[in-house]
Design an enzyme around this catalytic site. Structure first.
Site, mmCIF file in Angstrom:
data_model
loop_
_atom_site.group_PDB
_atom_site.id
_atom_site.type_symbol
_atom_site.label_atom_id
_atom_site.label_comp_id
_atom_site.label_asym_id
_atom_site.label_seq_id
_atom_site.Cartn_x
_atom_site.Cartn_y
_atom_site.Cartn_z
ATOM 1 N N HIS A 442 -42.145 29.046 -38.410
ATOM 2 C CA HIS A 442 -43.076 29.357 -39.505
ATOM 3 C C HIS A 442 -44.097 28.264 -39.695
ATOM 4 O O HIS A 442 -45.281 28.507 -39.901
ATOM 5 C CB HIS A 442 -42.308 29.531 -40.814
ATOM 6 C CG HIS A 442 -41.518 30.787 -40.839
ATOM 7 N ND1 HIS A 442 -40.294 30.879 -41.430
ATOM 8 C CD2 HIS A 442 -41.783 31.997 -40.323
ATOM 9 C CE1 HIS A 442 -39.841 32.098 -41.278
ATOM 10 N NE2 HIS A 442 -40.714 32.790 -40.605
ATOM 11 N N CYS A 825 -79.995 28.640 -50.301
ATOM 12 C CA CYS A 825 -79.723 27.270 -49.847
ATOM 13 C C CYS A 825 -78.622 26.604 -50.661
ATOM 14 O O CYS A 825 -78.356 25.424 -50.501
ATOM 15 C CB CYS A 825 -80.983 26.429 -49.847
ATOM 16 S SG CYS A 825 -81.709 26.240 -51.472
HETATM 17 C C1 PEP Z 1 -78.579 24.908 -55.821
HETATM 18 O O1 PEP Z 1 -78.611 24.743 -57.029
HETATM 19 O O2 PEP Z 1 -77.995 25.847 -55.276
HETATM 20 C C2 PEP Z 1 -79.254 23.948 -54.932
HETATM 21 C C3 PEP Z 1 -79.318 24.170 -53.642
HETATM 22 O O3 PEP Z 1 -79.736 22.821 -55.500
HETATM 23 P P1 PEP Z 1 -78.810 21.580 -55.923
HETATM 24 O O4 PEP Z 1 -77.448 21.826 -55.401
HETATM 25 O O5 PEP Z 1 -79.455 20.396 -55.328
HETATM 26 O O6 PEP Z 1 -78.911 21.637 -57.401
#
Ligand code: PEP
Ligand code: MG
Length: 878
Positions: A442, A825
């Site tokens: 396991h 992002c």
């Molecule tokens: C977010 O807020 O998703 C971003 C990419 O900016 P930071 O993380 O720098 O606030």
């Protein structure tokens, strides 16, 4: 398997639908079930020519779980059901082997007592050791326990059951059968199954099936045995069968890891030769097994994990499933299966779990020869059950693993053998070491599934839980002891254990097979994958991993170095525009160099630079030495700077004076940054590099903020371009990271030329949960008791609330500016589930950290393929 003509012990299945019904009806079965089970049992009796409960010629059954996906060891099994004081004699007579029959009976008592009636497993184990001691040797192997001892064990096991459970062991085979069936259905909801499902996101409503199957015996002498075999190597994907065999043993002995088995082949992949292999001990069964493995793999078109039993020379296949594998093996097997013509390229792309690629990006330990040159010798060697390097403090219990990991420590869980109850400890640990067990125990299977480095079957290791000590018998005959809390390092790829911390070597990331698989993924993928990178070295790495541009350069991350930090602090704390201007000019020069580096690394690809969004509280000087450095640099008294710094302190900095708000109230900062970006871009342009800078404004909530910021940026950009007499395309866009921005995306898009969802802040503001403080209560929110959240919305995009805002914003923004480029992002840009949502809402790109770029490329391709498939299914439905 039966319909393929494979030798499978006859049996029948109670379906998963029944499990769901069982739970929906307060654990009651439909009326007709007893009759149906009775009929199925008679049908099986006819095939095997034995009767369930017949004292002269008894049929025994195993009762096992069978879920939609394999959950190794998480649910319960009861073997040898149908044995009682009478049938055990009949079984012994039938096989001419009373010892064997008694052994099967004591195993039933133990499993039934533990699994169905809830007696403590340890009580049976202790009693087994007591009886072995009485009969000469506490370490006596199970097959050597004599008949007389087994008779004693049966008596004492029955009294353990009576004492602990208040009921006698049921002698009625029918009662045993129904007890076992209910126990297996009940085990769907046991804590370890629940926690496993939560970890892999499997829904509760799936339920488990129950398989009732006639028993075959691997413990009927030396022409019998049990084994587990993978049709290919689950650690590295080599096309060699790979498995383990125990002569004269039942299957549970192999998977439970209580005895260390030998290999299937005499020569396994490592080139070492094993004289007690199945190939040597049972050559006929071995060659039959080879043929069956090939047949099964061709039929299932995937690597199989097969359990089998050899009963007095006759081979039986008990179970097959697609085998769990490491990331490396997954890539290798998928690409090999394409080369062998068994699957298509798109199937290969869909076969590999994107998260599994993480393991290929993980660091490894240097080899033993290299370490030896540095005077570092391994203390012991075990089986390399799951690759990678782990280094951390020794912990001996899962509870300790969890509690130390919660305090941020790296821990290695060290156990004699792991039981499925250890799963939470394994999850908390960075690596797992066990003293016994094989590659299919396991511990090994679960660790591989989790992608955690794991070494098993390290026989030179023994653990004294009471004294909190791990003992090592070193190769030179000496002994060494380590205490719980001491540092240990594991080489899960080679099986070595080191009694100290060792620096790990990062992987280069180059892997031909992975590149091949990812090149196929790129053919199917619709969305572009970019990287979040702030430094030229990160950009270079991202490009090597296949990023097609930078989706987010957080300019404030460029300021963490000491000298730059001072300049930033002076900008923030200067009281006059002229003083601020001096420091801004210094920052501009360093930023210009950084941007130049990024642009040249990403030559020909888009680069999005986000203007300053500094969390002011992180940059403010707190220590007296830092405050005095600023005071000296600005030529002001320490008390003044200290007061000014306090006056800028915010109560809620995450929702405070940051992002575009700072940019508009201190326009000289954004002007300086735009100058730095455009100067760097102009330098590149003059040197003949092609580029398209994208300047991104953070934390915008209103169209007015965007129009003002855009005006400021455009003006500053043209100041540079005009002065340098260059004409160059650049765009100005925004982040969408507040609910309001999403809801008025149509208005914002009147000014923004592109949009990127900042889902970190968006999640924070949608939930109203601070990104910085969530960790304080999320463990409870995600724990068994409250279960408010099943996944952390900061890791995986909330598919209901946040995703809905994404959808609205995309529709609105595109209504104003058709074809506007939209991406993501936030951290979610590298998470496979979130990437599926991005595909569904129609984003153009995802951007994630460089190490996650390969994962995102694969996940994005899978998302496109799945979307296509669901579109074609709905067309068919129409
Ligand atoms: C977010 O807020 O998703 C971003 C990419 O900016 P930071 O993380 O720098 O606030
Ligand atoms: Mg943000």
């Amino acid at each position: 398997m039966a319909s393929l003509g494979l030798p499978v012990p006859p049996g029948f299945t109670l379906s998963t639908a029944l499990c769901t019904e069982y739970y929906a009806n307060d654990k009651r079965y439909p009326e007709s079930l007893r009759e149906q089970v009775g009929k199925a049992l008679s049908a099986v009796e006819k095939v095997v020519k034995r009767r369930f409960g017949d004292p002269g010629n008894p049929m025994l059954v195993s009762v096992r779980s069978g879920a939609r996906v394999s959950m190794p060891g998480m649910m319960d099994t009861v073997l040898n059901v149908g044995l009682n004081d009478e049938t055990v004699e009949g079984l012994g007579r039938k096989h001419g082997d009373m010892r064997f029959a008694l052994d099967a009976y004591r195993r039933l008592l133990m499993m039934y007592g533990d699994v169905v009636l809830g007696a403590e497993r340890r009580a049976f184990e202790n009693e087994l050791v007591n009886v072995k001691t009485k009969f000469g040797d506490a370490r006596m192997p199970d097959p050597k326990v004599p008949e007389e001892a087994l008779r004693e064990l049966i008596v004492s096991f029955k009294s353990i059951i009576r004492e602990q459970c208040g009921v006698p062991f049921p002698q009625d085979p029918q009662q045993q059968l129904w007890g076992a069936i209910s126990a297996v259905f009940d085990s769907w909801m046991n804590p370890r199954a629940k926690s496993y499902r939560r970890m892999y996101n499997f829904p509760e409503h799936w339920g488990t099936a129950v398989n009732v199957q006639t028993m075959v015996f691997g413990n009927l002498g030396n022409d019998s045995g049990s084994g587990v075999v993978f049709s290919r190597n689950p650690s590295n994907g080599d096309k060699h069968i790979f498995g383990e065999y125990l002569q004269n043993a039942q299957g549970e002995d192999v998977v439970a890891g209580t005895r260390t088995p030998s290999t299937i082949r005499t020569r396994d992949g490592s080139g070492e030769s094993n004289k007690s292999s199945m190939e040597m001990l049972a050559p006929q069964g071995f060659s039959e097994l080879l043929t069956l493995i090939e047949k099964l793999e061709k039929h299932r078109r995937d690597m199989q994990d097969i359990e089998f039993t050899l009963e007095q020379g006759k081979l039986w296949i008990l179970q097959t499933r697609s085998g769990k594998r490491t990331g490396e093996a997954a890539v290798r097997i998928a690409t090999d299966l394409v080369a062998e013509g068994l699957i298509s390229k798109d199937e290969a792309v869909l076969r590999v779990e994107p998260a599994a690629l993480d393991q290929l990006m993980h660091p490894v330990l240097p080899g033993p020869k290299e370490l030896s040159k540095k005077g570092i010798e391994a203390m012991a060697k075990g089986l390399p059950a799951s690759p990678g390097a782990a280094c951390g403090q020794i912990v001996l219990t899962p509870e300790e693993a969890e509690s130390r990991a919660a305090k941020g420590m790296s821990v290695v869980l060290v156990r004699n053998e792991t039981s499925p109850d250890d799963i939470r400890g394994m999850k908390a640990a960075v690596g797992i070491l066990t003293a016994t067990g094989g590659m299919t125990s396991h511990a090994a299977v679960v660790a591989r599934g989790m992608g955690k480095p794991c070494v098993v079957g390290a026989n030179a290791v023994s653990i004294d839980e009471e004294k909190q000590i791990v003992r090592f018998n070193l190769a030179d005959g000496s002994r060494k002891e380590l205490q719980a809390g001491d540092i240990i390092s594991l080489d899960g790829s080679r099986g070595y254990i080191y009694g100290q911390g060792i620096e790990v070597a990062p992987l280069s990331g180059s892997n031909e097979r992975l590149d091949l698989l990812l090149s196929w993924a790129d053919e199917y993928r619709r969305m572009v994958v970019r990287a979040n990178a702030d430094a030229p070295a990160d950009a270079a790495l991202a490009r090597r991993f296949g990023a097609k541009g930078i989706g987010l350069c957080r300019t404030e991350h460029m300021f963490f170095e000491e000298e730059r930090l001072l300049a930033v602090r002076c900008v923030l704390l200067a009281d006059s525009p002229s003083k601020r201007g001096d420091w801004l000019a210094k920052l501009k020069e360093v930023q210009r160099k950084d941007f130049y580096g990024l642009f040249t690394e990403m030559e020909g690809l888009p680069v999005t630079v986000r203007l300053l969004d500094w969390p002011m509280h992180e940059f403010m000087p707190r220590l007296e030495k830092d405050i005095s450095a600023v005071a000296k640099a600005l030529g002001e008294p320490l008390s003044v700077i200290s007061r000014r710094s306090s006056s800028l302190r915010e109560n809620n900095p995450m929702l405070g004076h940051r992002g575009v708000r700072l940019g508009l109230t201190h326009p000289e900062i954004y002007a300086m940054q735009t100058h730095a970006i455009m100067e760097a871009a102009a330098d590149c342009h003059e040197q003949g590099h092609s580029l398209h800078p994208e300047i991104m404004i953070p934390l915008v909530c209103t169209a007015k903020e965007m129009s003002l910021a855009k005006e400021l940026v455009k003006k500053s950009a043209h100041e540079v371009l005009d002065r340098r007499k260059i004409s160059m395309e650049f765009s100005v866009g925004t982040m969408l990271e507040t609910p309001r921005a999403c809801l008025v995306a149509d208005k914002i898009a009147e000014h923004a030329e592109f949009c990127s969802f900042g889902t970190n802040d968006l999640t924070q503001t949608v939930y109203g949960i601070s990104r910085d403080d969530a960790g304080k209560f999320f463990p409870q929110y995600m724990g068994d008791e409250l279960s408010v959240l099943t996944v952390d919305p900061f890791s995986s995009l909330d598919p209901k609330g946040v995703a809905e805002l994404l959808k609205i914003a995309v529709e609105k923004a595109r209504r104003t500016r058709s074809g506007i480029k939209m991406g993501i992002c936030g951290e979610h840009g590298g998470d496979p589930e979130s990437i599926e949502i991005c595909e569904r809402v129609g984003l153009d790109y995802v951007s994630c950290s460089p190490f996650r770029v390969p994962i995102a490329r694969l996940a994005a391709a899978q998302a496109t393929l799945k979307e296509k498939e669901s579109a074609s299914n709905s067309t068919m439905a129409l």
